[in-house]
Design an enzyme around this catalytic site. Structure first.
Site, mmCIF file in Angstrom:
data_model
loop_
_atom_site.group_PDB
_atom_site.id
_atom_site.type_symbol
_atom_site.label_atom_id
_atom_site.label_comp_id
_atom_site.label_asym_id
_atom_site.label_seq_id
_atom_site.Cartn_x
_atom_site.Cartn_y
_atom_site.Cartn_z
ATOM 1 N N SER A 78 -7.890 -40.277 -2.560
ATOM 2 C CA SER A 78 -8.929 -41.355 -2.604
ATOM 3 C C SER A 78 -9.945 -41.098 -3.861
ATOM 4 C CB SER A 78 -9.663 -41.169 -1.490
ATOM 5 O OG SER A 78 -10.858 -41.905 -1.337
ATOM 6 N N LYS A 82 -6.100 -40.889 5.656
ATOM 7 C CA LYS A 82 -6.406 -41.568 4.344
ATOM 8 C C LYS A 82 -6.822 -43.100 4.888
ATOM 9 C CE LYS A 82 -6.999 -43.225 -0.016
ATOM 10 N NZ LYS A 82 -6.857 -44.510 0.005
ATOM 11 N N GLU A 134 -14.703 -46.693 4.974
ATOM 12 C CA GLU A 134 -15.066 -47.235 3.519
ATOM 13 C C GLU A 134 -15.567 -48.762 3.799
ATOM 14 O OE1 GLU A 134 -12.551 -48.599 -0.284
ATOM 15 O OE2 GLU A 134 -12.677 -46.251 0.220
ATOM 16 N N HIS A 140 -10.189 -42.850 6.362
ATOM 17 C CA HIS A 140 -11.190 -43.138 5.571
ATOM 18 C C HIS A 140 -11.270 -44.427 4.778
ATOM 19 C CE1 HIS A 140 -12.006 -43.315 0.945
ATOM 20 N NE2 HIS A 140 -12.627 -41.928 1.096
ATOM 21 N N ASN A 141 -10.261 -45.267 4.630
ATOM 22 C CA ASN A 141 -10.464 -46.597 4.122
ATOM 23 C C ASN A 141 -11.254 -47.378 5.158
ATOM 24 O OD1 ASN A 141 -9.073 -45.250 2.010
ATOM 25 N ND2 ASN A 141 -7.891 -47.129 1.896
#
Length: 466
Positions: free
Chosen positions: A128, A183, A190, A186-187
């Protein structure tokens, strides 16, 4: 000829940036791209780093250029392209050679590949930080066999971002698809963080008649406090930027239709499978989907009238509301990761994940230091119940409540902020209303229910006739 320490396939924006980062940190790297001219141009433009870049024109040349046991990073589009690349490499690699998928893979694909009995070692790795992060220091989330991660950890830690305490933001997350799963979440966070910032921007623009440069100054001020983060920093920058063609604020000439590559949607889908509520992320994905429906939105405005009305809110209330929303969003994300650990048998290190996200990645934020500390105290406790964040929520929830209520009463869409508040109110209600749902389910399907008094009767009287 010097042999490379590692190889990389795919010299698109991210692959090229990552290759230069590796070379800059002192590791000779062999590179290959499907289009030979791209490889040649990349090497020619590598400047002083070219001496540590070995360009190759075939997969066989790439493999031959790497010192065994080999490690090769794939930076190709997720899905079938990864499978095709693994198949093309298989006849050329030894059993102890390692293929690393560092793209935005769906973790289910990574799980499948890890379990498929490939003729080489395989590692899934979330990266990232965008192009800038890949070039100068991303956050890296490894998934697969720990021994395979340990083989390449010196390189990954060298190229990763550094937190303020000097710790590299790269670590092993767990077996199989754990790295790509982390990940993905995480996105999802985001998506939600960006949506909440956009909602606050909309309240300032449409409800308080603030011009874009003034909004930018507000974001810049907030970036000096609890909201200090990469996303607030760049929100200030884009708000203050001017269009070089017209001189107007850049934001005022950009079509309000948000793109997406699907990772936020993957987060929302997987959360349903895990029974892990993440309503702020769900709302953010929904809002992006709605934003793409430009023609329908214009038709809705023509039919129902221009919605947003002036607001009586203070900037300090907006800041506090955004602080609360951010805490609620991250709490949901970490709870989802904890649920995945239980479901998939991964020993996910929640405070370690928070520490990896402190630098390099898109959601890097000053709050993550405190989140790491709170999760280290009790990883199984929801973040909203950690003393530090409980106190901060007590101080900011009233502002979130007022901002959401005022926005909705005046026609401003704030789905992510409202979703966070709704979830919080459910989470602080000891006796909710699901007893009505259980009664309904028993009425039409005899599904039964648990009684508060512990009695054995688990069905209601509605099925009896007089």
């Amino acid at each position: 000829m010097t042999q490379a320490r590692i190889g990389l396939i795919g010299l698109g924006t991210m692959g090229a940036a990552l290759a230069l980062n590796i070379a800059e940190k002192g590791f000779p790297i062999a590179v290959w791209n499907r289009t030979t001219e791209v490889t040649r141009r990349f090497h020619a433009e590598a400047g002083a780093l070219a001496e540590r870049v070995i360009p190759t024109e075939s997969l066989a040349d790439l493999v031959a250029a790497i010192a065994p046991p080999r490690a090769i990073i794939l930076m190709v589009p997720a899905g079938q392209a990864v499978d095709d690349q693994i198949a093309a490499l298989a006849p050329l690699l030894d059993p102890e050679d390692l293929v690393i998928d560092a793209g935005n893979a769906n973790f289910h694909d990574t799980n499948r590949r890890a379990a498929a009995g490939l003729p080489m070692r395989f590692l899934g790795m979330g990266v990232s930080g965008g192009e800038e992060g890949a070039r100068h220091g991303p956050a890296i989330m490894g998934g697969g066999a720990r021994a395979d991660w340990d083989r390449v950890a010196p390189i990954m830690e060298a190229i990763a971002a550094r937190a303020e305490d000097g710790t590299p933001c790269a670590t092993w997350m767990g077996e199989a698809g754990a790295g790509h799963f982390v990940k993905t979440v995480h996105n999802g966070i985001e998506y939600a963080d960006m949506q909440m910032i956009a909602e606050i921007y909309g309240l300032m623009r449409d409800g308080m008649a603030m011009p874009a440069p003034g909004i930018g100054e507000t974001f810049a001020t907030w970036n000096q406090g609890p909201l200090k983060s990469y996303l607030i920093e760049i929100s200030a920058a884009v708000s203050r930027a001017a269009d070089p063609l017209t001189g107007a604020p850049m934001l005022d000439v950009i079509l309000d239709a948000a793109g997406q590559k699907g990772t936020g949607r993957w987060t929302a889908i997987e959360a349903q499978h895990l029974a892990a509520p993440i309503p702020v992320i769900d709302a953010a994905v929904m809002a992006r989907n709605v934003s793409a429906r430009v023609t329908e939105r214009k038709a809705g405005e023509a039919r129902f009238g221009a919605g947003p009305q002036p607001l009586d809110l203070a900037l300090t209330e907006l800041e506090a509301a955004l602080i609360a929303g951010k805490i609620l969003c991250y709490a949901q994300g970490f709870a989802m990761i904890e649920a995945a650990g239980r479901a998939f048998g991964w020993q996910l290190d929640l405070p370690g994940i928070a520490r990896v996200w402190r630098a390099g990645c898109i959601i890097r934020s000053a709050m993550l230091n405190d989140m790491a500390a709170a999760l280290a105290e009790d990883p199984s406790r929801n973040l909203v119940l950690a003393p530090f964040f409980a106190q901060r929520l007590e101080a900011t929830i009233p502002a979130l409540r007022r901002v959401v209520a005022t926005a909705l009463l005046n026609g401003h869409g704030v789905p992510a902020l409202a979703a966070g508040l709704g979830w919080f109110d459910l989470m602080r209600t000891g006796r909710g209303t699901a007893n009505m749902i259980q009664a309904q389910r028993d009425f039409f399907g005899a599904h039964g229910f648990d009684r508060l008094d512990g009695q054995d009767s688990h069905h209601g009287p509605w099925g009896k006739t007089s």
